[in-house]
Design a protein around this motif. Structure first.
Motif, mmCIF file in Angstrom:
data_model
loop_
_atom_site.group_PDB
_atom_site.id
_atom_site.type_symbol
_atom_site.label_atom_id
_atom_site.label_comp_id
_atom_site.label_asym_id
_atom_site.label_seq_id
_atom_site.Cartn_x
_atom_site.Cartn_y
_atom_site.Cartn_z
ATOM 1 N N UNK A 267 0.871 -1.400 0.189
ATOM 2 C CA UNK A 267 -0.205 -0.084 0.093
ATOM 3 C C UNK A 267 0.639 1.044 0.044
ATOM 4 N N UNK A 268 0.743 2.347 -1.230
ATOM 5 C CA UNK A 268 1.340 3.214 -1.057
ATOM 6 C C UNK A 268 0.758 4.470 -1.352
ATOM 7 N N UNK A 269 0.932 5.550 -0.869
ATOM 8 C CA UNK A 269 0.101 6.562 -0.117
ATOM 9 C C UNK A 269 0.584 7.453 -1.331
ATOM 10 N N UNK A 270 -0.277 8.763 -2.103
ATOM 11 C CA UNK A 270 0.504 9.824 -3.454
ATOM 12 C C UNK A 270 1.145 10.664 -2.471
ATOM 13 N N UNK A 271 2.549 10.945 -2.718
ATOM 14 C CA UNK A 271 2.865 12.228 -1.994
ATOM 15 C C UNK A 271 2.276 13.090 -2.144
ATOM 16 N N UNK A 272 1.028 13.809 -2.927
ATOM 17 C CA UNK A 272 0.442 15.095 -3.036
ATOM 18 C C UNK A 272 -0.597 14.799 -1.663
ATOM 19 N N UNK A 273 -1.023 12.758 -1.435
ATOM 20 C CA UNK A 273 -2.629 13.290 -0.631
ATOM 21 C C UNK A 273 -2.102 13.641 0.746
ATOM 22 N N UNK A 274 -1.497 13.621 1.983
ATOM 23 C CA UNK A 274 -0.793 14.167 2.395
ATOM 24 C C UNK A 274 -1.895 15.161 2.768
ATOM 25 N N UNK A 275 -1.198 16.245 2.248
ATOM 26 C CA UNK A 275 -1.366 18.023 1.822
ATOM 27 C C UNK A 275 -2.353 18.511 1.468
ATOM 28 N N UNK A 276 -3.265 17.384 0.127
ATOM 29 C CA UNK A 276 -5.575 17.278 0.184
ATOM 30 C C UNK A 276 -5.725 17.076 1.181
ATOM 31 N N UNK A 277 -5.753 16.304 2.073
ATOM 32 C CA UNK A 277 -6.031 15.596 3.115
ATOM 33 C C UNK A 277 -6.210 17.053 3.817
ATOM 34 N N UNK A 278 -4.785 17.144 4.216
ATOM 35 C CA UNK A 278 -4.903 18.536 4.649
ATOM 36 C C UNK A 278 -6.101 20.104 4.800
ATOM 37 N N UNK A 279 -6.019 19.779 3.361
ATOM 38 C CA UNK A 279 -6.192 21.077 3.311
ATOM 39 C C UNK A 279 -7.853 20.757 2.365
ATOM 40 N N UNK A 280 -8.478 19.741 2.743
ATOM 41 C CA UNK A 280 -10.147 19.094 2.827
ATOM 42 C C UNK A 280 -10.290 19.666 3.464
ATOM 43 N N UNK A 281 -9.128 18.710 5.720
ATOM 44 C CA UNK A 281 -9.735 19.229 6.438
ATOM 45 C C UNK A 281 -9.860 20.705 6.292
ATOM 46 N N UNK A 282 -8.937 21.950 6.651
ATOM 47 C CA UNK A 282 -9.106 23.056 6.990
ATOM 48 C C UNK A 282 -10.337 23.775 6.275
#
Length: 73
Positions: free
Chosen positions: A52-67
């Motif tokens: 299982x791998x997470x695209x490198x931009x996914x953590x920032x996208x998750x944070x942007x959605x939460x904000x």
């Protein structure tokens, strides 16, 4: 002995996929919490074979959605 000028793996800007542990470190959450985010669909991930791998931009996208969600609340 590791070369001190070499970037740490989780901070390497050339990586396009992260391990779950690296993604968790970027989000400053535990591995279990990161897997829960993946299971819920909140954090994007893909399977490559059995890995299982997470695209490198996914953590920032998750944070942007939460904000955005918190600003709207």
């Amino acid at each position: 002995m590791q070369n001190s000028s070499a970037p740490a793996t989780a901070d390497d800007p050339t990586l396009i996929l992260l391990t779950v542990e690296e993604a968790a470190r970027r989000l400053r959450v535990g591995r279990t919490t990161c897997f829960a985010l993946i299971r819920s669909g909140a954090l994007e991930s893909i399977m490559i074979g059995a890995l299982r791998r997470v695209p490198a931009d996914a953590p920032a996208a998750y944070l942007a959605r939460r904000r955005a969600e918190q600003r709207a609340a």
